[in-house]
Design a protein around this motif. Structure first.
Motif, PDB file in Angstrom:
ATOM      1  N   ARG A 104       0.864  -1.184   0.000  1.00  0.00           N
ATOM      2  CA  ARG A 104       0.000   0.000   0.000  1.00  0.00           C
ATOM      3  C   ARG A 104       0.900   1.233   0.000  1.00  0.00           C
ATOM      4  O   ARG A 104       1.846   1.317   0.769  1.00  0.00           O
ATOM      5  CB  ARG A 104      -0.900   0.011   1.232  1.00  0.00           C
ATOM      6  CG  ARG A 104      -1.813   1.226   1.279  1.00  0.00           C
ATOM      7  CD  ARG A 104      -2.733   1.228   2.479  1.00  0.00           C
ATOM      8  NE  ARG A 104      -3.639   0.092   2.487  1.00  0.00           N
ATOM      9  CZ  ARG A 104      -4.684  -0.069   1.678  1.00  0.00           C
ATOM     10  NH1 ARG A 104      -4.943   0.833   0.758  1.00  0.00           N
ATOM     11  NH2 ARG A 104      -5.455  -1.121   1.764  1.00  0.00           N
ATOM     12  N   HIS A 105       0.620   2.188  -0.891  1.00  0.00           N
ATOM     13  CA  HIS A 105       1.385   3.430  -0.947  1.00  0.00           C
ATOM     14  C   HIS A 105       1.139   4.209   0.338  1.00  0.00           C
ATOM     15  O   HIS A 105      -0.008   4.364   0.768  1.00  0.00           O
ATOM     16  CB  HIS A 105       0.964   4.250  -2.174  1.00  0.00           C
ATOM     17  CG  HIS A 105       1.863   5.395  -2.471  1.00  0.00           C
ATOM     18  ND1 HIS A 105       1.735   6.610  -1.864  1.00  0.00           N
ATOM     19  CD2 HIS A 105       2.926   5.495  -3.311  1.00  0.00           C
ATOM     20  CE1 HIS A 105       2.655   7.425  -2.323  1.00  0.00           C
ATOM     21  NE2 HIS A 105       3.396   6.767  -3.211  1.00  0.00           N
ATOM     22  N   PRO A 110     -12.409  -4.487  -8.355  1.00  0.00           N
ATOM     23  CA  PRO A 110     -11.710  -3.242  -7.998  1.00  0.00           C
ATOM     24  C   PRO A 110     -10.965  -3.423  -6.682  1.00  0.00           C
ATOM     25  O   PRO A 110     -11.478  -4.030  -5.744  1.00  0.00           O
ATOM     26  CB  PRO A 110     -12.837  -2.216  -7.847  1.00  0.00           C
ATOM     27  CG  PRO A 110     -14.016  -2.815  -8.536  1.00  0.00           C
ATOM     28  CD  PRO A 110     -13.852  -4.299  -8.458  1.00  0.00           C
ATOM     29  N   VAL A 111      -9.728  -2.911  -6.599  1.00  0.00           N
ATOM     30  CA  VAL A 111      -8.913  -3.113  -5.403  1.00  0.00           C
ATOM     31  C   VAL A 111      -8.861  -1.879  -4.503  1.00  0.00           C
ATOM     32  O   VAL A 111      -8.242  -1.924  -3.440  1.00  0.00           O
ATOM     33  CB  VAL A 111      -7.477  -3.560  -5.770  1.00  0.00           C
ATOM     34  CG1 VAL A 111      -7.503  -4.887  -6.489  1.00  0.00           C
ATOM     35  CG2 VAL A 111      -6.754  -2.504  -6.579  1.00  0.00           C
ATOM     36  N   GLU A 112      -9.522  -0.799  -4.885  1.00  0.00           N
ATOM     37  CA  GLU A 112      -9.509   0.402  -4.061  1.00  0.00           C
ATOM     38  C   GLU A 112     -10.150   0.091  -2.706  1.00  0.00           C
ATOM     39  O   GLU A 112     -11.232  -0.496  -2.622  1.00  0.00           O
ATOM     40  CB  GLU A 112     -10.284   1.537  -4.749  1.00  0.00           C
ATOM     41  CG  GLU A 112     -10.164   2.850  -4.003  1.00  0.00           C
ATOM     42  CD  GLU A 112     -10.838   3.994  -4.739  1.00  0.00           C
ATOM     43  OE1 GLU A 112     -10.838   5.105  -4.183  1.00  0.00           O
ATOM     44  OE2 GLU A 112     -11.347   3.785  -5.845  1.00  0.00           O
ATOM     45  N   GLY A 113      -9.433   0.444  -1.648  1.00  0.00           N
ATOM     46  CA  GLY A 113      -9.929   0.216  -0.290  1.00  0.00           C
ATOM     47  C   GLY A 113      -9.614  -1.158   0.271  1.00  0.00           C
ATOM     48  O   GLY A 113      -9.857  -1.410   1.449  1.00  0.00           O
ATOM     49  N   GLN A 119      -5.826  -8.975   0.994  1.00  0.00           N
ATOM     50  CA  GLN A 119      -7.047  -9.290   0.263  1.00  0.00           C
ATOM     51  C   GLN A 119      -6.766  -9.351  -1.248  1.00  0.00           C
ATOM     52  O   GLN A 119      -7.295 -10.201  -1.945  1.00  0.00           O
ATOM     53  CB  GLN A 119      -8.129  -8.244   0.558  1.00  0.00           C
ATOM     54  CG  GLN A 119      -8.638  -8.273   1.993  1.00  0.00           C
ATOM     55  CD  GLN A 119      -9.570  -7.105   2.263  1.00  0.00           C
ATOM     56  OE1 GLN A 119      -9.178  -5.946   2.135  1.00  0.00           O
ATOM     57  NE2 GLN A 119     -10.800  -7.424   2.648  1.00  0.00           N
ATOM     58  N   VAL A 120      -5.931  -8.445  -1.728  1.00  0.00           N
ATOM     59  CA  VAL A 120      -5.588  -8.411  -3.150  1.00  0.00           C
ATOM     60  C   VAL A 120      -4.795  -9.674  -3.504  1.00  0.00           C
ATOM     61  O   VAL A 120      -5.009 -10.279  -4.553  1.00  0.00           O
ATOM     62  CB  VAL A 120      -4.806  -7.136  -3.518  1.00  0.00           C
ATOM     63  CG1 VAL A 120      -4.381  -7.164  -4.980  1.00  0.00           C
ATOM     64  CG2 VAL A 120      -5.650  -5.901  -3.229  1.00  0.00           C
TER      65      VAL A 120
END
Length: 196
Positions: free
Chosen positions: A146-147, A183-186, A191-192
């Protein structure tokens, strides 16, 4: 093709060989070698075959085989007909695994299909790539994180020799927007990874 280009190169090198330029003799011998000539001919043949991509004769080989077996049952029994019936009723044909596999391959186009890009992309929009990798039970060969500032899911590292590295499609610093249509946002990186 490639053989014609090689012939022209050999002609040029033969002129340089006569002038005894360093290393030209060795290069000339290498390019004249029989094994290289044979490899180039094989390469050209493969390129021609790939360009043709012959279509399958039939998409329904399994159904056609069943029809032939039925017709042979009604035909006068000769040695050739008995042999053909025996072959078509053999386990690898009877179970239809071979013909079923043929029909499956014949009916599908295995090239990836990507959705069209929208026409109205704003000028200030970031460039986006759609990447399709087929894993076949092998690891992706990349790590994600995560950035710290934006919270985006990013490719942290691409492992040398892994699938991602060999494909040349993923790079460290790439932002993941969607994985397998999700979608991977959040989402958390763990999880990804489960989606990957």
């Amino acid at each position: 093709g490639v053989s014609h280009v090689l012939t022209l190169v050999l002609q040029e090198l033969s002129l340089l060989c006569k002038r005894d330029v360093n290393g030209v003799g060795m290069l000339y011998d290498l390019l004249r070698s029989r094994w290289l000539q044979a490899l180039l001919k094989i390469y050209e043949c493969l390129q021609q075959y790939l360009g043709k991509r012959p279509p399958p004769v039939t998409l329904q080989a399994r159904a056609l085989t069943r029809e032939v077996v039925e017709l042979l049952r009604e035909a006068p029994q000769s040695g050739e007909i008995k042999e053909l019936r025996r072959l078509l009723r053999a386990p690898h044909f009877k179970a239809s695994a071979l013909l079923s596999a043929h029909d499956t391959v014949a009916q599908k186009d295995f090239e990836p299909t990507l959705p069209p890009l929208p026409d109205n992309i704003p000028e200030n929009e970031e460039a986006m790539r759609i990447v399709c990798l087929v894993k076949n039970n092998q690891p992706l060969g990349a790590t994600i994180k995560r950035h710290e500032i934006t919270g985006d899911i990013m490719v942290a590292r691409v492992i040398h020799g892994g699938l991602a590295d060999r494909s040349g499609l993923l790079y460290a610093g790439d932002k993941l927007v969607e994985v397998n249509g999700v979608p991977v946002e959040g989402l958390e990186p763990e999880q990804v990874i489960n989606i990957l």
